[in-house]
Design a protein around this motif. Structure first.
Motif, PDB file in Angstrom:
ATOM      1  N   TRP A  11       0.830  -1.208   0.000  1.00 32.19           N
ATOM      2  CA  TRP A  11       0.000   0.000   0.000  1.00 32.19           C
ATOM      3  C   TRP A  11       0.862   1.255   0.000  1.00 32.19           C
ATOM      4  N   ILE A  12       1.854   1.274   0.873  1.00 33.18           N
ATOM      5  CA  ILE A  12       2.734   2.447   0.944  1.00 33.18           C
ATOM      6  C   ILE A  12       3.523   2.601  -0.349  1.00 33.18           C
ATOM      7  N   ALA A  13       4.090   1.488  -0.856  1.00 33.99           N
ATOM      8  CA  ALA A  13       4.888   1.565  -2.078  1.00 33.99           C
ATOM      9  C   ALA A  13       4.051   2.068  -3.241  1.00 33.99           C
ATOM     10  N   GLY A  14       2.777   1.643  -3.294  1.00 35.36           N
ATOM     11  CA  GLY A  14       1.891   2.111  -4.355  1.00 35.36           C
ATOM     12  C   GLY A  14       1.648   3.598  -4.249  1.00 35.36           C
ATOM     13  N   ALA A  15       1.404   4.080  -3.048  1.00 37.66           N
ATOM     14  CA  ALA A  15       1.173   5.508  -2.849  1.00 37.66           C
ATOM     15  C   ALA A  15       2.413   6.317  -3.170  1.00 37.66           C
ATOM     16  N   LEU A  16       3.557   5.805  -2.741  1.00 41.50           N
ATOM     17  CA  LEU A  16       4.805   6.524  -2.984  1.00 41.50           C
ATOM     18  C   LEU A  16       5.106   6.599  -4.471  1.00 41.50           C
ATOM     19  N   SER A  17       4.937   5.486  -5.174  1.00 41.40           N
ATOM     20  CA  SER A  17       5.280   5.472  -6.595  1.00 41.40           C
ATOM     21  C   SER A  17       4.338   6.356  -7.397  1.00 41.40           C
ATOM     22  N   THR A  18       3.071   6.455  -6.969  1.00 36.67           N
ATOM     23  CA  THR A  18       2.140   7.334  -7.654  1.00 36.67           C
ATOM     24  C   THR A  18       2.593   8.775  -7.521  1.00 36.67           C
ATOM     25  N   THR A  19       3.019   9.128  -6.320  1.00 35.06           N
ATOM     26  CA  THR A  19       3.491  10.488  -6.090  1.00 35.06           C
ATOM     27  C   THR A  19       4.754  10.757  -6.882  1.00 35.06           C
ATOM     28  N   ALA A  20       5.608   9.757  -6.988  1.00 39.79           N
ATOM     29  CA  ALA A  20       6.884   9.942  -7.676  1.00 39.79           C
ATOM     30  C   ALA A  20       6.758   9.716  -9.177  1.00 39.79           C
ATOM     31  N   GLN A  21       5.514   9.502  -9.680  1.00 36.50           N
ATOM     32  CA  GLN A  21       5.253   9.349 -11.104  1.00 36.50           C
ATOM     33  C   GLN A  21       5.955   8.129 -11.687  1.00 36.50           C
ATOM     34  N   THR A  22       5.974   7.044 -10.932  1.00 40.33           N
ATOM     35  CA  THR A  22       6.489   5.784 -11.445  1.00 40.33           C
ATOM     36  C   THR A  22       5.764   4.652 -10.759  1.00 40.33           C
ATOM     37  N   ALA A  23       5.482   3.569 -11.490  1.00 43.20           N
ATOM     38  CA  ALA A  23       4.727   2.466 -10.907  1.00 43.20           C
ATOM     39  C   ALA A  23       5.617   1.306 -10.506  1.00 43.20           C
ATOM     40  N   ASP A  24       6.915   1.384 -10.747  1.00 42.67           N
ATOM     41  CA  ASP A  24       7.791   0.248 -10.526  1.00 42.67           C
ATOM     42  C   ASP A  24       7.761  -0.295  -9.096  1.00 42.67           C
ATOM     43  N   PRO A  25       7.937   0.534  -8.055  1.00 35.62           N
ATOM     44  CA  PRO A  25       7.913  -0.019  -6.697  1.00 35.62           C
ATOM     45  C   PRO A  25       6.577  -0.674  -6.359  1.00 35.62           C
ATOM     46  N   ALA A  26       5.475  -0.077  -6.799  1.00 34.08           N
ATOM     47  CA  ALA A  26       4.162  -0.645  -6.512  1.00 34.08           C
ATOM     48  C   ALA A  26       3.988  -1.991  -7.200  1.00 34.08           C
ATOM     49  N   VAL A  27       4.421  -2.091  -8.451  1.00 33.05           N
ATOM     50  CA  VAL A  27       4.306  -3.360  -9.184  1.00 33.05           C
ATOM     51  C   VAL A  27       5.125  -4.442  -8.490  1.00 33.05           C
ATOM     52  N   ALA A  28       6.348  -4.095  -8.089  1.00 27.85           N
ATOM     53  CA  ALA A  28       7.205  -5.071  -7.407  1.00 27.85           C
ATOM     54  C   ALA A  28       6.611  -5.492  -6.071  1.00 27.85           C
ATOM     55  N   ALA A  29       6.070  -4.535  -5.321  1.00 24.58           N
ATOM     56  CA  ALA A  29       5.490  -4.861  -4.024  1.00 24.58           C
ATOM     57  C   ALA A  29       4.235  -5.710  -4.170  1.00 24.58           C
ATOM     58  N   LEU A  30       3.407  -5.421  -5.186  1.00 21.92           N
ATOM     59  CA  LEU A  30       2.204  -6.213  -5.414  1.00 21.92           C
ATOM     60  C   LEU A  30       2.577  -7.647  -5.797  1.00 21.92           C
ATOM     61  N   ALA A  31       3.575  -7.795  -6.655  1.00 21.75           N
ATOM     62  CA  ALA A  31       4.022  -9.134  -7.033  1.00 21.75           C
ATOM     63  C   ALA A  31       4.528  -9.892  -5.809  1.00 21.75           C
ATOM     64  N   ALA A  32       5.261  -9.193  -4.934  1.00 24.87           N
ATOM     65  CA  ALA A  32       5.770  -9.832  -3.723  1.00 24.87           C
ATOM     66  C   ALA A  32       4.620 -10.228  -2.795  1.00 24.87           C
ATOM     67  N   ALA A  33       3.598  -9.372  -2.689  1.00 22.10           N
ATOM     68  CA  ALA A  33       2.444  -9.684  -1.849  1.00 22.10           C
ATOM     69  C   ALA A  33       1.711 -10.920  -2.372  1.00 22.10           C
ATOM     70  N   ASN A  34       1.570 -11.010  -3.686  1.00 23.14           N
ATOM     71  CA  ASN A  34       0.920 -12.183  -4.274  1.00 23.14           C
ATOM     72  C   ASN A  34       1.739 -13.449  -4.026  1.00 23.14           C
ATOM     73  N   ARG A  35       3.062 -13.315  -4.147  1.00 23.28           N
ATOM     74  CA  ARG A  35       3.941 -14.468  -3.888  1.00 23.28           C
ATOM     75  C   ARG A  35       3.836 -14.903  -2.430  1.00 23.28           C
ATOM     76  N   LEU A  36       3.771 -13.916  -1.530  1.00 26.78           N
ATOM     77  CA  LEU A  36       3.664 -14.237  -0.113  1.00 26.78           C
ATOM     78  C   LEU A  36       2.337 -14.929   0.187  1.00 26.78           C
ATOM     79  N   ASP A  37       1.290 -14.501  -0.470  1.00 27.56           N
ATOM     80  CA  ASP A  37      -0.013 -15.123  -0.292  1.00 27.56           C
ATOM     81  C   ASP A  37       0.041 -16.581  -0.742  1.00 27.56           C
ATOM     82  N   THR A  38       0.666 -16.814  -1.898  1.00 29.42           N
ATOM     83  CA  THR A  38       0.806 -18.175  -2.411  1.00 29.42           C
ATOM     84  C   THR A  38       1.655 -19.029  -1.466  1.00 29.42           C
ATOM     85  N   ALA A  39       2.751 -18.428  -0.972  1.00 24.91           N
ATOM     86  CA  ALA A  39       3.634 -19.154  -0.057  1.00 24.91           C
ATOM     87  C   ALA A  39       2.921 -19.506   1.243  1.00 24.91           C
TER      88      ALA A  39
END
Length: 379
Positions: A11-39
């Protein structure tokens, strides 16, 4: 509870990346969250020690990815805040003039605004001029307001990140502890040989170089050794590094003291997980010479991967481990949330305080590890 920390990170990474005009941290964090859910599902359904180790390994990696994404987002936000603050300071005189004009307009009585030394014609012309400049003034006011609100938002995000980071750091530490215990309890890995402790002690005491030790590895195997028939030459140049890190010194590149070593030096974060880049036999693990804790893997006959500088090593000599199996942890103290926040304005890599040395030996001669591993350094 483990998943909660990384969801907050996302959530924080998504908000930060939106403010910084880049989606990379949010995409990486979402992928990690999905992986953690699967794990988490895999861990719940694990019916064997192997499944439990695999799920916990994925949990640790997901946390490392999520926290890395958050660090990246915080760094970009700090840079954006610095940029805006610098711009506002540079425009301080313009801002003061603008505020003075607006204040004068707002405090003047309507009858006074209607008066003009040149009479009604001058008043009409002044009104036309004022009508022309008002949109421009409003645009400047809106831009200033937007910048000030953005600075305030960035500061609030940085403040709220402390709790989120703390939850993520606690989660990854718990996962590492569970992983260490699970690996220690695992007994299902096949053995190619059983290490002879007496021969190993003799080899260690008589060895002065890594070359000499590697040459004598066959001597420490007790009992009949199974012949290794695997061939991974088709994967040369495509293997992932054994941990998340940045190569800071290449093959044969001299260090600050002018000493060149035939391997790679990779900077990593404290307590980073080190994994086997391919299926391999553990030929040795433990202290060696001045290299600290070392693990030597044999992925195929005549080829050795040497990883040194670890704080903890996992496994037993002679075990045949699958690709991706954790083989150790880097050293260093667990970084606290406030320390990460204090580094958020620095360039990437400033928190990578640990170093892993990687050497590849073929027929007991060192070769450039970048002919085997993908390092991201280009040709």
């Amino acid at each position: 509870m483990i998943r909660l920390g990384l969801i907050c990170v996302f959530w924080i990474a998504g908000a930060l990346s939106t403010t910084a005009q880049t989606a990379d941290p949010a995409v990486a964090a979402l992928a990690a969250a999905n992986r953690l859910d699967t794990a988490s599902v895999q861990l719940r359904d694990a019916s064997s020690a192997r499944d439990r180790v695999k799920a916990l390994t994925e949990t640790v990696r997901a946390y490392e990815d999520g926290l890395g994404a958050m660090r990246d987002g915080l760094r970009r936000v700090a840079q954006r805040e610095t940029q805006l603050t610098t711009q506002l300071r540079a425009r301080q005189k313009d801002v003061s003039d603008l505020l003075g004009v607006l204040q004068t307009i707002e405090t003047s009585e309507p009858p006074v605004l209607m008066l003009h030394p040149s009479g009604p014609l001058g008043a009409a012309r002044s009104g036309m001029v004022l009508a022309e400049i008002t949109p421009g003034l409003q645009a400047r006011v809106d831009a200033l307001k937007y910048d000030l609100e953005e600075v305030q938002t960035l500061r609030l995000l940085q403040q709220s990140a402390a709790k989120t980071l703390e939850e993520g750091l606690i989660g990854v530490q718990e996962a590492r502890s569970q992983l260490s215990a699970a690996i220690a309890d695992r007994t299902d890995l096949p053995l190619r040989f059983v290490q002879d402790p007496v021969r190993t002690a003799i080899l260690l005491s008589s060895t002065e170089t890594l070359t000499g030790f590697a040459d004598g590895l066959s001597e420490i195997a007790g009992g009949e050794e199974v012949v290794l028939r695997t061939d991974i030459n088709d994967r040369r140049g495509a293997l992932a590094l054994p941990l998340q890190g940045l190569v800071i010194r290449g093959y044969g590149e001299p260090d600050a003291a002018g000493i060149a070593r035939p391997g790679l030096l990779v900077a990593a974060r404290p307590r980073a997980l080190v994994s086997a880049p391919t299926a391999a036999t553990i030929r040795y693990l433990g202290p060696l010479l001045d290299l600290g804790n070392v693990i030597i893997l044999e992925p195929q006959s005549g080829t050795l991967f040497v990883f040194s500088g670890l704080a903890e090593v996992y496994g037993e000599p002679g075990q045949v481990i699958p690709e991706g199996t954790p083989v150790g942890l880097m050293g260093g103290a667990t970084v606290q949330a406030d320390a990460i926040l204090s580094l958020s304005g620095e360039g990437a890599g400033t928190d990578r305080t640990e170093t892993l040395y990687i050497e590849v030996r073929m027929d007991n001669s060192p070769v450039d590890p970048e002919t085997w591993f993908q390092t991201g350094r280009g040709g």
